[in-house]
Motif scaffolding. Structure first.
Motif, short mmCIF file in Angstrom:
data_model
loop_
_atom_site.label_atom_id
_atom_site.label_comp_id
_atom_site.label_asym_id
_atom_site.label_seq_id
_atom_site.Cartn_x
_atom_site.Cartn_y
_atom_site.Cartn_z
N VAL A 166 -2.02 8.50 17.64
CA VAL A 166 -1.84 8.39 16.10
C VAL A 166 -3.03 7.33 15.79
O VAL A 166 -3.55 6.79 16.61
N SER A 167 -3.33 7.19 14.50
CA SER A 167 -4.15 6.14 13.92
C SER A 167 -3.38 4.78 14.04
O SER A 167 -2.29 4.65 13.60
N ALA A 168 -4.12 3.56 14.03
CA ALA A 168 -3.78 2.32 14.00
C ALA A 168 -2.92 2.23 12.40
O ALA A 168 -2.02 1.38 12.34
N LYS A 169 -3.69 2.60 11.46
CA LYS A 169 -3.05 2.59 10.04
C LYS A 169 -1.65 3.41 10.11
O LYS A 169 -0.75 2.55 9.41
N GLU A 170 -1.46 4.34 10.59
CA GLU A 170 0.04 4.83 10.66
C GLU A 170 0.79 4.26 11.55
O GLU A 170 2.14 3.92 11.45
N VAL A 171 0.32 3.33 12.60
CA VAL A 171 1.32 2.53 13.18
C VAL A 171 1.59 1.33 12.34
O VAL A 171 2.94 1.03 12.12
N ASN A 172 0.76 0.75 11.62
CA ASN A 172 1.19 -0.59 10.77
C ASN A 172 2.23 0.18 9.38
O ASN A 172 3.12 -0.70 9.35
N GLU A 173 1.83 0.95 9.10
CA GLU A 173 2.74 1.66 7.90
C GLU A 173 4.25 1.93 8.67
O GLU A 173 5.19 1.60 7.81
N MET A 174 4.29 2.50 9.71
CA MET A 174 5.64 2.75 10.21
C MET A 174 6.23 1.32 10.28
O MET A 174 7.57 1.30 10.31
N GLU A 175 5.48 0.39 11.16
CA GLU A 175 6.02 -1.03 11.40
C GLU A 175 6.55 -1.62 10.16
O GLU A 175 7.78 -2.15 10.03
#
Length: 289
Positions: A169-178
Motif C-alpha cells: 500500500v502507499s505510505a499515505k494510506e499507512v499514515n491515515e490508518m495510523e
C-alpha cells in the motif's frame, strides 16, 4: 443451547451444552473427537454427493474447537468472545458448504480463511461507531498495522515506508490508518453521568450553528407565512381561468400539460402558456410587495 448427540462411526460426538453458558460450550466442543482424514473425507463426500445434512453437521461440530481458538486471537478488540465465536461459526459453515475433499487438504486448513473473514467483518462493523476500514487496502492495514502497534509508538518515516512496502500500500494510506487507530469515538451529546470527564468535551456543548438562532427562526417563519398569505390573496384576485390554469399546472400532485388545458378551453397551447406566465408575474409582484 442443548445440542443433540451426533455420531461418526456410531460414537457420540457432542455432549449436552447448557443454554447461555459460553464456558460450558467451550468445554463441550473441546471434548469433541478430532476427525481422522478418512472420516473427514467420507463425511465430505456424503454431504457433497448425497446432500447429507447430518454429515455436514458432523463436520461443523468436529471443527468448532478450532473456531474458538481463532476467535480468541481477536480478543484484543474489546468485543465479546461469544460474538466472535458465533461469527467464526458462520464462516466455518460456509467453508463446509464449499469444501471439496478431492483437493487433498484438511478441512481445517481450508476453513481458516472463511472463519477469519467472518470475524474480520464483525470486528470492522463493531470496533468503532464510525467504520475505520472500507477499502481492501484499509482492511489489510487495520489488522496488520494494529499488530505492529503493540510493539511500536508512532511510526517513523522509515518504518512507515517499510510497512507500506510490506503490505503493498502507499505510505499515505499507512499514515491515515495510523491516525484512525489512535482516534476514539466521541458522542455528539454529553453523557447523562455528570461525573464523566468526557462530558466537558461533548461537541454539543461547544459546536454552534448559525441556523438555530431563535430570533432568526422566528423572523424567517413570519416572512414565509406572509409570503404564503400574499400568494393566496393574489390567487383570489385572478380570474377563474387563470387561477384554474395555475392550480392545474403547479398546485396539484397530478399536473396537467399545456395541451390538456388548451383542449379544455378551446385555445392553443401557446395561449395557455401566455396566460400562465401572466398569472405567475402577478403572483410574484404580490409576494414581493
Amino acid at each position: 443451547m442443548a445440542t443433540s448427540a451426533l455420531a461418526v462411526n456410531n460414537q457420540a460426538l457432542v455432549p449436552t451444552v447448557p443454554v447461555g453458558s459460553l464456558d460450558a460450550y467451550i468445554d463441550a466442543v473441546s471434548r469433541v473427537p478430532v476427525l481422522t482424514r478418512e472420516e473427514e473425507v467420507r463425511l465430505a463426500h456424503r454431504f457433497r454427493d448425497d446432500n447429507d445434512l447430518e454429515a455436514a453437521r458432523s463436520l461443523v461440530i468436529a471443527h468448532l474447537r478450532f473456531v474458538v481458538h481463532i476467535a480468541r486471537s481477536y480478543s484484543g478488540y474489546g468485543l465479546q468472545l461469544g460474538d466472535l465465536v458465533q461469527e467464526g461459526n458462520i464462516g466455518l459453515m460456509k467453508a463446509v458448504k464449499r469444501f471439496d475433499p478431492e483437493y487433498g487438504v484438511r478441512l481445517v486448513s481450508f476453513a481458516v480463511h472463511w472463519i477469519r473473514a467472518e470475524i474480520h467483518e464483525f470486528v470492522l462493523r463493531n470496533w468503532r461507531i464510525v467504520k475505520v476500514a472500507t477499502t481492501k487496502a484499509q482492511r489489510k492495514l487495520f489488522f496488520n498495522l494494529r499488530k505492529a502497534k503493540k510493539h511500536l509508538g508512532w511510526l517513523s518515516a522509515d518504518e512507515t515506508a517499510a510497512v507500506a512496502d510490506d503490505l503493498g500500500v502507499s505510505a499515505k494510506e499507512v499514515n491515515e490508518m495510523e491516525k484512525r487507530l489512535y482516534a476514539r469515538d466521541l458522542g455528539f451529546d454529553a453523557p447523562d453521568n455528570d461525573d464523566d470527564e468526557s462530558a466537558v468535551y461533548s461537541p454539543s456543548l461547544y459546536l454552534t450553528s448559525g441556523d438555530v438562532d431563535p430570533q432568526k427562526l422566528v423572523v424567517d417563519d413570519d416572512l414565509a407565512n406572509d409570503r404564503r398569505e400574499s400568494m393566496f390573496d393574489a390567487l383570489e384576485e385572478l380570474d377563474q381561468r387563470s387561477r384554474n390554469i395555475l392550480e392545474s399546472r403547479w398546485l396539484t400532485e397530478k399536473k396537467r400539460t399545456l395541451q390538456d388545458l388548451a383542449n379544455e378551453y378551446g385555445v392553443s397551447a401557446e395561449r395557455i402558456r401566455q396566460i400562465e406566465a401572466a398569472a405567475i408575474k402577478k403572483l410574484k409582484a404580490a409576494v414581493a410587495a
